[in-house]
Each structure stands twice: as C-alpha cells, then as structure tokens.
Design a protein around this motif. Structure first.
Motif, PDB file in Angstrom:
ATOM      1  N   LEU A  57       0.828  -1.203   0.000  1.00 50.63           N
ATOM      2  CA  LEU A  57       0.000   0.000   0.000  1.00 50.63           C
ATOM      3  C   LEU A  57       0.866   1.258   0.000  1.00 50.63           C
ATOM      4  CD1 LEU A  57      -2.717  -1.165   2.550  1.00 50.63           C
ATOM      5  CD2 LEU A  57      -3.086  -0.711   0.119  1.00 50.63           C
ATOM      6  N   ARG A  58       1.936   1.228   0.780  1.00 50.16           N
ATOM      7  CA  ARG A  58       2.851   2.371   0.763  1.00 50.16           C
ATOM      8  C   ARG A  58       3.515   2.513  -0.598  1.00 50.16           C
ATOM      9  NH1 ARG A  58       5.548   1.167   6.715  1.00 50.16           N
ATOM     10  NH2 ARG A  58       3.877   2.113   7.965  1.00 50.16           N
ATOM     11  N   GLY A  59       3.835   1.383  -1.219  1.00 46.87           N
ATOM     12  CA  GLY A  59       4.401   1.422  -2.559  1.00 46.87           C
ATOM     13  C   GLY A  59       3.418   2.001  -3.562  1.00 46.87           C
ATOM     14  N   MET A  60       2.126   1.659  -3.406  1.00 45.44           N
ATOM     15  CA  MET A  60       1.103   2.223  -4.301  1.00 45.44           C
ATOM     16  C   MET A  60       1.048   3.739  -4.183  1.00 45.44           C
ATOM     17  SD  MET A  60      -2.014  -0.494  -3.792  1.00 45.44           S
ATOM     18  CE  MET A  60      -1.905  -2.179  -4.412  1.00 45.44           C
ATOM     19  N   LEU A  61       1.151   4.234  -2.960  1.00 41.16           N
ATOM     20  CA  LEU A  61       1.139   5.686  -2.773  1.00 41.16           C
ATOM     21  C   LEU A  61       2.348   6.330  -3.457  1.00 41.16           C
ATOM     22  CD1 LEU A  61       0.089   6.009   0.986  1.00 41.16           C
ATOM     23  CD2 LEU A  61      -1.299   6.540  -1.021  1.00 41.16           C
ATOM     24  N   ALA A  62       3.520   5.749  -3.237  1.00 39.12           N
ATOM     25  CA  ALA A  62       4.735   6.318  -3.823  1.00 39.12           C
ATOM     26  C   ALA A  62       4.672   6.297  -5.349  1.00 39.12           C
ATOM     27  CB  ALA A  62       5.960   5.549  -3.334  1.00 39.12           C
ATOM     28  N   VAL A  63       4.256   5.177  -5.915  1.00 42.93           N
ATOM     29  CA  VAL A  63       4.186   5.055  -7.373  1.00 42.93           C
ATOM     30  C   VAL A  63       3.112   5.986  -7.931  1.00 42.93           C
ATOM     31  CG1 VAL A  63       3.660   3.478  -9.268  1.00 42.93           C
ATOM     32  CG2 VAL A  63       5.124   2.726  -7.390  1.00 42.93           C
ATOM     33  N   SER A  64       1.972   6.107  -7.232  1.00 40.07           N
ATOM     34  CA  SER A  64       0.903   7.000  -7.703  1.00 40.07           C
ATOM     35  C   SER A  64       1.390   8.436  -7.788  1.00 40.07           C
ATOM     36  CB  SER A  64      -0.303   6.914  -6.756  1.00 40.07           C
ATOM     37  OG  SER A  64      -0.892   5.637  -6.793  1.00 40.07           O
ATOM     38  N   PHE A  65       2.083   8.894  -6.745  1.00 40.03           N
ATOM     39  CA  PHE A  65       2.597  10.260  -6.771  1.00 40.03           C
ATOM     40  C   PHE A  65       3.657  10.430  -7.862  1.00 40.03           C
ATOM     41  CE2 PHE A  65       1.225  10.341  -2.151  1.00 40.03           C
ATOM     42  CZ  PHE A  65       0.137  11.165  -2.395  1.00 40.03           C
ATOM     43  N   ALA A  66       4.451   9.382  -8.088  1.00 44.75           N
ATOM     44  CA  ALA A  66       5.450   9.442  -9.158  1.00 44.75           C
ATOM     45  C   ALA A  66       4.767   9.534 -10.523  1.00 44.75           C
ATOM     46  CB  ALA A  66       6.354   8.213  -9.091  1.00 44.75           C
ATOM     47  N   TYR A  67       3.667   8.757 -10.702  1.00 45.85           N
ATOM     48  CA  TYR A  67       2.942   8.810 -11.976  1.00 45.85           C
ATOM     49  C   TYR A  67       2.334  10.193 -12.192  1.00 45.85           C
ATOM     50  CZ  TYR A  67       3.184   3.717 -12.547  1.00 45.85           C
ATOM     51  OH  TYR A  67       3.616   2.430 -12.729  1.00 45.85           O
ATOM     52  N   VAL A  68       1.753  10.785 -11.142  1.00 47.54           N
ATOM     53  CA  VAL A  68       1.146  12.105 -11.280  1.00 47.54           C
ATOM     54  C   VAL A  68       2.210  13.140 -11.614  1.00 47.54           C
ATOM     55  CG1 VAL A  68      -0.006  13.960 -10.015  1.00 47.54           C
ATOM     56  CG2 VAL A  68      -0.836  11.611  -9.814  1.00 47.54           C
ATOM     57  N   ALA A  69       3.336  13.083 -10.915  1.00 44.11           N
ATOM     58  CA  ALA A  69       4.410  14.041 -11.172  1.00 44.11           C
ATOM     59  C   ALA A  69       4.980  13.858 -12.571  1.00 44.11           C
ATOM     60  CB  ALA A  69       5.506  13.888 -10.122  1.00 44.11           C
ATOM     61  N   GLY A  70       5.262  12.597 -12.941  1.00 50.26           N
ATOM     62  CA  GLY A  70       5.820  12.329 -14.262  1.00 50.26           C
ATOM     63  C   GLY A  70       4.865  12.691 -15.374  1.00 50.26           C
ATOM     64  N   GLY A  71       3.574  12.333 -15.202  1.00 50.35           N
ATOM     65  CA  GLY A  71       2.582  12.659 -16.224  1.00 50.35           C
ATOM     66  C   GLY A  71       2.405  14.157 -16.392  1.00 50.35           C
ATOM     67  N   SER A  72       2.463  14.883 -15.285  1.00 49.34           N
ATOM     68  CA  SER A  72       2.305  16.341 -15.352  1.00 49.34           C
ATOM     69  C   SER A  72       3.468  16.990 -16.101  1.00 49.34           C
ATOM     70  CB  SER A  72       2.212  16.920 -13.940  1.00 49.34           C
ATOM     71  OG  SER A  72       1.084  16.392 -13.261  1.00 49.34           O
ATOM     72  N   LEU A  73       4.672  16.416 -15.976  1.00 53.04           N
ATOM     73  CA  LEU A  73       5.835  16.963 -16.656  1.00 53.04           C
ATOM     74  C   LEU A  73       5.877  16.552 -18.119  1.00 53.04           C
ATOM     75  CD1 LEU A  73       8.580  16.411 -13.911  1.00 53.04           C
ATOM     76  CD2 LEU A  73       7.624  18.599 -14.667  1.00 53.04           C
ATOM     77  N   LEU A  74       5.609  15.272 -18.381  1.00 51.36           N
ATOM     78  CA  LEU A  74       5.731  14.756 -19.750  1.00 51.36           C
ATOM     79  C   LEU A  74       4.566  15.177 -20.635  1.00 51.36           C
ATOM     80  CD1 LEU A  74       6.985  11.107 -19.079  1.00 51.36           C
ATOM     81  CD2 LEU A  74       8.301  13.003 -20.033  1.00 51.36           C
ATOM     82  N   GLU A  75       3.360  15.119 -20.082  1.00 50.46           N
ATOM     83  CA  GLU A  75       2.179  15.363 -20.905  1.00 50.46           C
ATOM     84  C   GLU A  75       1.088  16.015 -20.058  1.00 50.46           C
ATOM     85  OE1 GLU A  75      -0.287  12.855 -24.312  1.00 50.46           O
ATOM     86  OE2 GLU A  75       1.369  11.920 -23.219  1.00 50.46           O
ATOM     87  N   LEU A 107      -5.033  10.938 -15.339  1.00 47.58           N
ATOM     88  CA  LEU A 107      -4.337  11.459 -14.168  1.00 47.58           C
ATOM     89  C   LEU A 107      -5.307  11.761 -13.032  1.00 47.58           C
ATOM     90  CD1 LEU A 107      -1.574  13.814 -15.617  1.00 47.58           C
ATOM     91  CD2 LEU A 107      -1.358  11.493 -14.740  1.00 47.58           C
ATOM     92  N   VAL A 108      -6.482  12.287 -13.380  1.00 44.00           N
ATOM     93  CA  VAL A 108      -7.483  12.595 -12.353  1.00 44.00           C
ATOM     94  C   VAL A 108      -7.876  11.334 -11.590  1.00 44.00           C
ATOM     95  CG1 VAL A 108      -9.824  13.451 -11.956  1.00 44.00           C
ATOM     96  CG2 VAL A 108      -8.334  14.599 -13.604  1.00 44.00           C
ATOM     97  N   LYS A 109      -7.947  10.206 -12.287  1.00 47.47           N
ATOM     98  CA  LYS A 109      -8.391   8.958 -11.649  1.00 47.47           C
ATOM     99  C   LYS A 109      -7.370   8.419 -10.659  1.00 47.47           C
ATOM    100  CE  LYS A 109     -11.376   7.509 -15.460  1.00 47.47           C
ATOM    101  NZ  LYS A 109     -11.575   6.560 -16.587  1.00 47.47           N
ATOM    102  N   VAL A 110      -6.144   8.926 -10.727  1.00 42.57           N
ATOM    103  CA  VAL A 110      -5.143   8.479  -9.754  1.00 42.57           C
ATOM    104  C   VAL A 110      -5.499   8.970  -8.351  1.00 42.57           C
ATOM    105  CG1 VAL A 110      -2.726   8.647  -9.082  1.00 42.57           C
ATOM    106  CG2 VAL A 110      -3.316   8.381 -11.493  1.00 42.57           C
TER     107      VAL A 110
END
Length: 423
Positions: free
Chosen positions: A374-392, A403-406
């Motif tokens: 569960l902690r890993g899910m939180l870390a990966v989710s925040f990484a996806y949001v940050a990465g997605g916001s930068l890339l696209e 991204l909203v669904k994250v």
C-alpha cells in the motif's frame, strides 16, 4: 506475584493483563509484535517471541525464571502464513509444561469446548491435545473454556457480529437459529484473577445462563449501534460456501477472516457449554453491551469491517489491470515517453512500470506484504502524477481523466492503510 501472559496483545489477553496489573501483580506480556503495546501499557514488561518457534523446553527457561503463574491467552483459528496451529497451540504448550516442572508455576489455559461438530478440526484438536497434556502434567492449573466472549473492543467473531448488525435493510444470516452463549471479557479476567488468588482450579466452562439465537444476538448488537430493527433473512448454508471458500483462500494469504470454514463449522451447531458448578458469574450479552455504550467509532468500524476486504480486492484488481492492459499494446503505451526517451528506452520504461503495477497488485493480497504494498502504491501513484504532469500535462484535460483517476485511488489506498490493523 510475577505473571507471564502469552498473547497479551490480543483481545482477551490485553484485558487479562490490565486486570492483573490492577490487582497489583508484576506482569510480563509476550507477543509477536509488542512495540505498540509498550507505548500503550508501559507498566507491563513486554517481551517479543513467536510461540510457533518455542518448541523446546530450553526456549522457555529464561521466560519462566521467577514467574509464579503463566496465563495462555494465545491462539489461532486456522493455519496460515502467520499461524501454525500444531506448533502454537500444542507443541509450544507441551514444551512449556516440561520446562515448568522445575519451578511449578500455576498454568492458566484459556481454551474452548473441544467437542462437537468442529471437534476433529485442527483448531480444536490442537487445543484438546494441550488441555489433556496440562491435566496430566501434575502442574497446578486451570483450564478455562469461555463461550463467545464480548467486550468493549472486538475481534474475530465479535467483529463480524457488529458488521452484520450494521448491514442496511436486512440481516442475511446462516445458522440464524443456532444457540449462542456469551459472557463478558471482564468475566474471563475475573476468573483468571481468582485463579491467581488460589480460589479456582481444574477444568471450568464459563458462560451466562442466557442462551440467545444468533439472530437475537445480531439484533441486540444492531440495537446497541443505534440502528433501527431490520428483518432477519435466514440463508441456507450452501449459499455461503463460496464466501467460506474465498475466506479460506484469504486465510492462506494471511488474512484471518471469521468467515473461514472452521468458524462456520463451529457455528453450525451453536456455541454451548457444559457448565459445571464453579461459583463464577457471567454477564449477559445485553448487560455487557449496556456497560459499554457504543459511539460513532463503533458504527464506523461496523460499516468498514466488511468494506475492508472489498477495498483490498478492488485496489489489487486496479493495479493488476493497470499493469496488464498496457502489455497488450506496448507501442501505444510507450508513446507517452517518446518526447524524452529513445524508442527502446521508452519501451523498457513502460515494461518496468507495468511490472511494478502487477507486483503491487499481487503483493497487497498477501497480508504480511500488504502494508508495504500500500505504501508502494502511494509512492508510485505520486510518481505517476508528477511524471505525467511533466511529460504530458494535457492528460489532466483528457475526457477519460487518466491522471485525475489516480487521486481517488490514492484516497482508497489511504483508507486501506487506516483500516489494515486487526487489533
């Protein structure tokens, strides 16, 4: 007196420990994970140990030194990654009895009625083996066999009672007419206290004289929670077999569901005792609940209890699918990385993120790994949001909202973390 309590962090063990401390005894509590208990009850000397590994008399010698009594409140319902019934409930106890013959402390064994429909199941055969060995050991002892134990807190069967009582509209029950005898956890603590004082020995069944049906007991809990009466729907036992099967499978993954087959077999004939005259009183279910008025936290617990496995399962499905679906179209999935990475690197990164998602989705189903997953899910989710916001960043405006669904999944993960502890 110096008293060692096995399973002192549990539902019954914690109340027994508090009572014996109040009686003025020096209590040593044994548990697998006593870290939080040390903070909550600093007056108890906490020791960390796993009963399933204490199978030789030598393993007990240092713990028994200077102890005048040992109270065994430990136990498990079925085998699983964290529970070995034969080792915990029988082999470790036989090793304890052998080690205790030198100093001869009083042994108080919190057991159960070992006859009936479930008598051949490992849960009760291991308890019976330990009980018989204790009775034949020549050690001063009390074997206490309580009926269904109720109290301010809840665990196992009593947790399920509260959850069933809080269901909306109707109360679907199997074995609705099965008789159930109850008592208060404080009655158990009183019996142990009297045994320590020298007033009680032998083999004692403990239950109130009142016998309720399961339907009456659930309805009583519903009233306690402050909910309006609801109709009881009596279900045929075969309808619950899929639920029991899933509960048993979850048990193999470390989840201790009270809907496992052992509990259902016990309930098929009800919870009755063969009471003998012992001079002990027992508190009725109504009086036990009335002495511990419910609060909003009890209602929250009741509602969340049955939602917890759905939350864990839903998160697992979400992460497994989010990792497996992109594998069906790697070229399209890796296109998001192409503005910053060569095609080969983009494909490799896509494959890595898919494998991470699948690993997290599978790991959360295994109880010993669930918190880290569960902690890993939180870390990966925040990484996806940050990465997605930068890339696209335009993905925030996508009608499908990848991204909203994250964000709702993050909230669901936090909810799972908040309800993960069992006691």
């Amino acid at each position: 007196m110096n008293i060692l309590i096995l399973g002192a962090t549990g539902f019954i063990g914690s109340v027994v420990a508090s009572r014996l401390v109040a009686d003025g005894h020096a209590v040593t509590g044994l548990g697998r994970n006593p870290e939080r208990a040390r903070v909550k009850r600093p007056t108890i000397d906490w020791r960390q140990a796993d009963l399933s590994r204490m199978l030789n008399p030598e393993d007990w010698e240092s713990l028994l030194k200077d102890q005048h009594a040992v109270v065994n409140c430990a136990g498990a319902l079925q085998d699983g990654p964290s529970d070995d019934l034969a080792a915990t409930q029988a082999d470790a106890m036989l090793a304890l009895y052998t080690a205790a013959k030198r100093s001869r402390p009083l042994i108080v064994q919190i057991s159960a009625r070992t006859a009936g429909a479930a008598g051949a199941l490992p849960f009760l055969t291991t308890k019976r083996r330990a009980d018989e060995a204790l009775a034949a050991s020549g050690l001063p002892h009390l074997i206490l066999r309580p009926a269904l134990v109720l109290g301010r807190n809840a665990h196992g069967g009593s947790s399920l009672l509260r959850a069933l009582a809080a269901l909306p509209l109707a109360l679907p029950l199997v074995h609705a007419e099965s008789p159930v005898e109850t008592l208060s956890v404080d009655d158990v603590a009183e019996a142990v206290s009297r045994a320590i004082a020298g007033d009680l020995r032998g083999d004692v069944d403990l239950a109130t004289d009142e016998v309720l049906t399961l339907a009456e007991l659930v309805s009583l809990h519903r009233q306690w929670l402050g909910l309006p009466p609801a109709r009881v729907l009596s279900l045929a036992p075969w309808l619950t077999r899929p639920v029991t099967w899933f509960a048993d499978m979850a048990g193999l993954l470390g989840w201790r569901s009270p809907l496992r087959s052992t509990a259902m077999t016990v309930m098929s004939e009800g919870i009755r005792s063969a009471k003998r005259e012992s001079g002990l009183g027992a508190t009725s279910a109504a009086a036990t609940l009335a002495a511990n008025p419910s609060g909003v936290q009890d209602l929250w617990f009741a509602w969340l209890y049955l939602l917890k496995p759905l939350t864990i399962s839903g998160l697992s499905a979400f992460w497994l699918l989010s990792g497996l679906i992109p594998l069906l179209s790697m070229e399209r999935a890796s296109a998001h990385f192409l503005p910053l990475l060569p095609e080969a690197a983009a494909t490799a990164l896509t494959l890595a993120t898919c494998l991470i998602d699948v690993a997290l989705g599978a790991a959360v189903l295994v109880r010993p790994f669930a918190r880290r997953a569960l902690r890993g899910m939180l870390a990966v989710s925040f990484a996806y949001v940050a990465g997605g916001s930068l890339l696209e960043p335009a993905l925030w405006l996508d009608p499908l909202g990848p991204l909203v669904k994250v964000l709702p999944s993050v909230l669901l993960t936090l909810t799972a973390l908040a309800t993960l502890d069992e006691r």
